[in-house]
Design an enzyme around this catalytic site. Structure first.
Site, PDB file in Angstrom:
ATOM      1  CG  ASP B  85      -0.182   0.003   2.525  1.00  0.00           C
ATOM      2  OD1 ASP B  85       1.067  -0.068   2.494  1.00  0.00           O
ATOM      3  OD2 ASP B  85      -0.818   0.075   3.590  1.00  0.00           O
ATOM      4  CB  CYS B  88       5.368  -2.579   1.494  1.00  0.00           C
ATOM      5  SG  CYS B  88       6.247  -1.952   0.057  1.00  0.00           S
ATOM      6  CG  HIS B 245      22.836  -9.757  -0.761  1.00  0.00           C
ATOM      7  ND1 HIS B 245      23.241 -11.053  -0.855  1.00  0.00           N
ATOM      8  CD2 HIS B 245      23.867  -9.083  -0.204  1.00  0.00           C
ATOM      9  CE1 HIS B 245      24.476 -11.181  -0.376  1.00  0.00           C
ATOM     10  NE2 HIS B 245      24.877  -9.987   0.023  1.00  0.00           N
ATOM     11  CG  HIS B 267       5.612  -5.507  -2.273  1.00  0.00           C
ATOM     12  ND1 HIS B 267       4.870  -4.672  -1.475  1.00  0.00           N
ATOM     13  CD2 HIS B 267       5.560  -6.731  -1.696  1.00  0.00           C
ATOM     14  CE1 HIS B 267       4.377  -5.374  -0.458  1.00  0.00           C
ATOM     15  NE2 HIS B 267       4.785  -6.618  -0.581  1.00  0.00           N
TER      16      HIS B 267
END
Lengths: 243, 284
Positions: B85, B88, B245, B267
């Site tokens: 939304d 996150c 990462h 996200h």
């Protein structure tokens, strides 16, 4: 889970807190009327600030809060007629603080004036008072009023002042009906709605907090005539005797 | 209200406003659709086996993601979905920290103390006193109730899934992110688009609810909250320096991150290592 209800719980907390805060430390120049059964609609009465075109006026507006307040801004609508560059004909107030940063990015508003959850009814009311006297003509909601305002400011056409003065007179009838005595002098305006101990309220209008004056003195000194000449210039004014 | 005038378009001057209203109605409908989609996922889901992520992809339409998810599943055992939304990232960090504090009392006490410090800092930085401090007070009260045992672990997750409370708490995280940026404005100003000050950037991008966190927000929140985070990328082009990462802060890679997030385009979710696989990290 009823997400609507749970969303509102944050809003209820914020609104309850704001209402309490505004009742203990009112913003000068405003009355606030809230039906405790519905905290999501507030009725505010705005006193036209003394020494402005709006002096003596009593403008009513409703503020509607969304269920996800304070993350989304409330909307504000005048229910008294207000001729102003930033008020739509239907009364909707167009002021940047009531817009989320995601709204219409192409408008000329500065990002920093937009709504965010650190804003509050208090900051909105202060913006409104300041906007009344200093319209934002770069993004007018009422183009005619905006053009008229500019012409008036440039001493080309007194029409703007005439219309506003007329509306102020009409609004006085509403005030009378509501049993409201609108403060006409800076002394009344401050004394009646003064108490904030903190000095965070209002830099927009120049007055002293420590007047200690009494109400009746200046009652007869309503200065309708000053409208249109030196509305934003306290120093040249002689009627009120402050400063 | 009874005396409220009806919106009318019988007046030429109002035409402009009416068009705007139509646009607003359309926009509202679109927002509602998006909102409904978002609400199909809880704010903070329960822990799920990592395989659930692999099951989102298949070899035909999303082979690259499937292969990456499968690779990650060798190291990570569980995933906790976070609602998409716009909050996150903030919510993922909030959840990650709460999970640590549920297990580590000393850390909880330290975080309560630092949250009190932040409350003072916010006021000193000129944030509106009583609106901001209420967000802080609410969060601190929440932590104190965890400390005193009033909030059980179960209650904590219920609260984190209650829009009203959870978003009030989340605001604290946005505020300290904003405060950290403002405190270090000299360092961060060069990364902000021209013509915008750090303060304006914060008021437009950080403090409003539902605004996605960008790299500045990510760095600032992690540093402000005093945590160490690894972000695993599903997509190599999204990760810095072509890696898979990214650890933040990046100053000392020797210290293991305490929260790991999975990033998929736009996200973040929280992911958890398998217990015994500490050594076999995926390096690239």
């Amino acid at each position: 889970m009823d997400s609507k209800a749970s969303t509102s719980s944050g809003a209820l907390r914020a609104l309850t807190m704001e209402l309490k805060n505004l009742q203990s430390q009112p913003v000068e120049g405003f009355t606030i009327d809230v039906n405790e059964d519905n905290l999501f609609v507030w009725t505010v009465g705005i006193y036209g600030p003394p020494k402005t075109l709006y002096q003596g006026g009593y403008f009513k507006a409703s503020i509607r809060f969304p269920s996800n307040y304070p993350y989304s801004p409330p909307s504000m609508k005048f229910t008294t007629k207000v001729w102003h560059p930033n008020v739509y004909e239907n009364g909707d107030l167009c002021i940047s603080i009531l817009h989320s940063p995601i709204d219409d990015p192409q408008s000329g508003e500065l990002a920093c004036e937009r709504w965010n959850p650190t804003q509050s009814v208090r900051t909105i009311l202060l913006s409104v008072i300041s906007l009344l006297n200093e319209p934002n003509t770069s993004s007018p909601a009422n183009v005619d009023a905006s053009v008229m305002y500019r012409k008036w400011k440039e001493d080309q056409d007194p029409e703007y002042a005439k219309i506003v003065t007329k509306q102020v007179e009409e609004s006085k009838k509403v005030a009378q009906k509501d049993g409201i005595q609108v403060p006409e002098t800076i002394e009344e305006y401050c004394v009646k709605w003064a108490p904030p101990q903190q000095d965070d309220v209002f830099d927009d209008i120049d007055y002293n907090d420590d007047f200690g004056c009494d109400y009746d003195d200046d009652e007869e000194e309503e200065d309708e005539d000053e409208c249109g000449s030196d509305y934003n210039d306290d120093d040249e004014d002689s009627g009120q005797g402050e400063n | 209200m009874a005396n409220e005038p009806q919106k009318s378009d019988d007046n030429g001057q109002a035409a402009e406003a009416v068009v705007t209203d139509d646009e607003i109605v359309l926009q509202d409908q679109q927002l509602k659709t998006i909102e409904d989609e978002q609400k199909s996922v809880p704010l903070v889901a329960t822990l799920a086996p990592f395989s659930i992520l692999c099951a989102e992809y298949d070899n035909e339409t999303s082979a690259a993601f499937l292969s990456k998810a499968t690779e990650l599943s060798e190291v990570y055992g569980e995933i906790r979905y976070i609602r998409g939304d716009g909050n996150c990232f903030y919510r993922a960090i909030l959840v990650g920290l709460i999970e640590i504090m549920l297990k580590d009392r000393a850390r909880l006490e330290k975080f309560i103390a630092s949250s009190r410090d932040w409350t003072r800092t916010l006021v000193e930085l000129g944030f509106p006193d009583w609106t901001c401090t209420d967000f802080c007070d609410f969060f601190i009260e929440f932590l104190e109730k965890i400390h005193s045992g009033v909030h059980t672990e179960e209650a904590v997750y219920t609260i984190l899934n209650d829009d009203g409370s959870a978003n009030y708490i989340l605001m604290f995280f946005r505020l300290i992110t904003s405060a950290f940026l403002k405190q270090n404005s000299e360092e961060y100003a060069p990364f902000i688009d021209e013509g915008m000050t750090v303060a304006q950037y914060c008021e437009q991008e950080i403090e409003p609810m539902w605004k996605d966190a960008d790299h500045l927000a990510i760095n600032s929140l992690i540093k402000a909250a005093g945590t160490r985070v690894r972000i695993e990328y599903m997509d190599r082009t999204a990760a810095p320096n072509g890696g898979w990462h990214y650890d933040i802060p990046s100053d000392d890679q020797q210290i293991a991150p305490e929260i790991t997030l999975l990033y998929r385009p736009g996200h973040y979710d929280v992911i958890y290592k398998k217990d015994s696989t500490e050594a076999s990290e995926i390096e690239n």
